[in-house]
Design an enzyme around this catalytic site. Structure first.
Site, PDB file in Angstrom:
ATOM      1  CB  THR A  59      -0.940   0.020   1.217  1.00 36.27           C
ATOM      2  OG1 THR A  59      -0.173  -0.170   2.407  1.00 36.27           O
ATOM      3  CG2 THR A  59      -1.982  -1.072   1.104  1.00 36.27           C
ATOM      4  CB  SER A 160       9.198  10.395   3.061  1.00 31.78           C
ATOM      5  OG  SER A 160       8.627  11.298   3.978  1.00 31.78           O
ATOM      6  CE  LYS A 170       4.349   8.511  -0.203  1.00 32.24           C
ATOM      7  NZ  LYS A 170       4.288   9.599   0.804  1.00 32.24           N
ATOM      8  CG  ASP A 329       8.399  13.858   1.058  1.00 33.29           C
ATOM      9  OD1 ASP A 329       8.624  14.026   2.269  1.00 33.29           O
ATOM     10  OD2 ASP A 329       7.500  13.110   0.629  1.00 33.29           O
ATOM     11  CB  THR A 406      -1.067   3.005  11.191  1.00 32.61           C
ATOM     12  OG1 THR A 406      -1.373   2.586  12.513  1.00 32.61           O
ATOM     13  CG2 THR A 406       0.125   3.933  11.225  1.00 32.61           C
ATOM     14  CE  LYS A 444       3.186  11.413   4.941  1.00 33.83           C
ATOM     15  NZ  LYS A 444       2.513  10.286   4.246  1.00 33.83           N
TER      16      LYS A 444
END
Length: 625
Positions: A59, A160, A170, A329, A406, A444
């Site tokens: 994921t 990141s 990603k 990032d 999470t 985010k």
């Protein structure tokens, strides 16, 4: 015998086949030489690490060290993964073959993004490319672009805040959220079916040239940056909250942590906030420019101890009270504040920033007229390992709250679901310094978080002469004092995680219940949720209120002190196995009447769990907490 065969002549039999396959498929001279040199040096242990297993698409997409080999990040892995992803997206959205691709400043990020875009082009996609020439973008611009361009998929090349030699891939789905099951499994299966390169040509320049000539490749950084700023001005900027009155300027320090944040932060600051460098704020010069070697920090994560040292030093030298930071990032945000009552600097935790931003958004919502609030019922979200203070605020003020598993793949998708149900969702967060403002994108966004935090800071200082610490005290007075104690244990063997969890489930003393009713003599369990086996003690039919995953270990407990302890309040704890590291993570949050009693309960709970459940002397777990 040629040089390749000579290098492989002494290769162990169980390595020869995967290495030969690699050398047949890989056309990158750098990684080919790397493999041959390892063979020449007879470094069989290293080659086994790189070739015995294949990196797994999940994921979170892909993330690993940049090296040759099937378990690492390199151009061949990017090529194979994009072939599988492109074919999967073609099946799902045959009438919308559009992809967004961007990258950060890390080593090989540009190379990996070019390969990604080229494979999409060869698969018949129109590619909106965010990073022409030697430009970079912050990660949130990819989901923002997917949403605004109505693309079917987005890929951001970034690791990141991982170590400097890591990189990642990603993936965002057509709803501009990170992918969730079953898409991860389906994409992984499609990758396995597309391991053979579609073409023997690795001439990416030619592919780009053809894409530009046919208008299948479109450079969109400037356009999407402009749209990003326009959207931010419309949904996040409150003109009355923009400046500090009667306070000397500059009033804060900013650091992009050697990442890509400085460029977009400067645009937002000057064009939307009317804040200008060296007038209203200072930038840490040593960390201003994108630098993939991250020379001034041991680990490029604002959460790490010492990561903000240079920024705080600059603030101290100039008599300033606020430091803000993005990760490399720029999808995460952190802040440190001088507590003028104690004279000491303190970096705010992710949960504290989450409360402050949520509290500010609630204040803004309360200022809306009755008609708006009637047609836009408020909802907020955070992950289940994050603070419950937002939940308490929701309970006491009558708005909707939900927690999720999470990760922002869950938080973002939940925001979309709630909005479809008619809720107004201005904010969601996770304790790992991730903050989401769904009116921008459902992921985010460290730049959005910085923008909102600065406005909140100025508003509270101007309107009430209150610092972030004062606002937290106000929150404690209204909702109870919440204090956390989060940490982790290091595992020698990943199998130990299941051993520890099975001990809690099956062997730890219980009073004929399906779960432990007490933890030691000090804590009485009031709620027990096990998302591995699918059990929750306080729901109808004991079915958990969050998705169950038998492949991962995760237990959440709510408890209260027993009459035999000298502890006060209530405590909530979650323990889970890390999916990417040899760690068992523990999140503890206590709520009590005072900071002292809440802190004591949280810390004592860590010690009780260590003694009763984790038992380092038996399990071999180690921790520095």
């Amino acid at each position: 015998m040629d040089a390749t065969q000579s290098s492989l002549s002494n290769c162990p039999e169980n390595l020869r086949e995967p290495i030969n396959l690699w050398l047949r498929l890989d056309q990158n001279e750098e990684t080919r030489k790397e493999v041959l040199q390892l063979c020449e040096n007879k470094n069989w242990p290293e080659l086994h690490q790189r070739f015995d297993t294949r990196i797994v698409f999940g994921t979170a997409g892909l993330r690993s060290r940049m090296e040759a080999g099937f378990s690492r990040m390199n151009s061949l892995i990017i090529l194979q993964s994009t072939q599988g992803l492109a074919n999967y997206i073609k099946e799902q959205f045959p009438n919308n073959l559009t992809a967004v691709v961007g990258h950060d400043h890390r080593f090989h990020s540009k190379e990996f993004a070019i390969v990604t875009a080229s494979i999409f082009l060869r698969a018949g996609f129109k590619v909106f490319y965010l990073t022409p020439d030697d430009q970079f973008v912050h990660t949130p611009l990819v989901p923002f672009s997917v949403l605004n361009l109505k693309a079917s998929v987005g890929v951001m090349i970034t690791a990141s805040h991982n170590p400097k030699m890591d990189n990642g891939y990603k993936v965002y789905y057509d709803n501009a959220c990170q992918i969730i099951p079953p898409h991860d499994k389906n994409i992984a299966e499609m990758i396995q079916k597309n391991l053979e390169p579609w073409s023997t040509s690795w001439d990416w320049d030619a592919t780009f040239k053809k894409g530009l000539e046919t208008n299948k490749l479109v450079f969109i950084k400037d356009l999407m940056t402009e749209k990003y700023l326009m959207q931010m001005k419309r949904v996040l900027i409150h003109s009355s909250h923009l400046s500090l009155k009667d306070v000397k300027t500059p009033f804060f320090v900013y650091t992009p942590m050697h990442g890509v944040g400085a460029e977009i932060f400067a645009k937002v600051s000057s064009e939307l906030l009317n804040l200008h460098e060296n007038v209203d704020y200072l930038v840490v010069s040593e960390q201003r420019l994108p630098d993939p070697s991250f020379p001034t920090v041991s680990f490029p994560n604002p959460e790490e101890k010492g990561a903000l040292s240079l920024a705080i030093k600059l603030a101290q030298e100039n008599g300033l009270s606020l430091v803000i930071a993005n990760d490399p990032d720029a999808d995460r945000f952190s802040a440190a504040v001088l507590n003028k009552k104690t004279g000491k600097w303190r970096q705010l935790t992710g949960n504290e920033i989450g409360f402050l931003l949520g509290y500010y958004e609630f204040q803004l919502y309360e200022q809306q007229d009755v008609a708006f609030r009637k047609t836009h019922p408020l909802a907020m979200i955070n992950s289940t390992v994050s603070s419950q203070m937002i939940k308490r605020m929701a309970d006491m003020n009558g708005f909707h709250y939900e927690d999720t598993l999470t990760g922002f793949k869950w938080i973002g998708n939940k925001a979309i679901d709630l909005r479809q149900e008619g809720y107004y969702v201005p904010f969601g967060f996770e304790e790992a310094i991730g903050y989401m403002f769904p009116d921008m994108e459902c992921d985010k966004d460290g730049i959005s978080a910085a923008t909102v935090f600065l406005q909140a800071y100025c508003h509270w200082m101007n309107q009430y002469q209150m610092s972030p610490f004062d606002i937290m005290e106000e929150g404690f007075g209204k909702f109870g004092v919440f204090k956390e104690y989060n940490g982790y244990y290091i595992l020698k063997d990943l199998s130990i995680t299941k051993t520890v969890f099975d001990f809690i489930r099956h062997e730890y003393p219980s009073t004929n219940k399906k779960y432990p009713s007490e933890i030691g003599n000090e804590l009485i369990v009031t709620v027990f949720r096990d998302l591995t086996v699918g059990y929750q003690s306080n729901t109808k039919d004991n079915i958990p209120n969050l998705p169950v995953d038998p492949t991962s270990q995760m237990i959440t407990v709510e408890a209260k002190p027993s009459e035999f302890s000298n502890l006060e309040g209530t405590v909530r704890l979650t323990m889970r196995g890390s999916g990417t590291e040899p760690k068992l993570k523990v999140y503890i949050e206590a709520c009590s009447k005072s900071e002292e009693s809440a802190t004591n309960l949280a810390r004592s709970t860590w010690d009780i769990l260590k003694r009763e459940w984790f038992r380092p002397e038996v399990t071999g777990l180690t921790t520095s907490f």
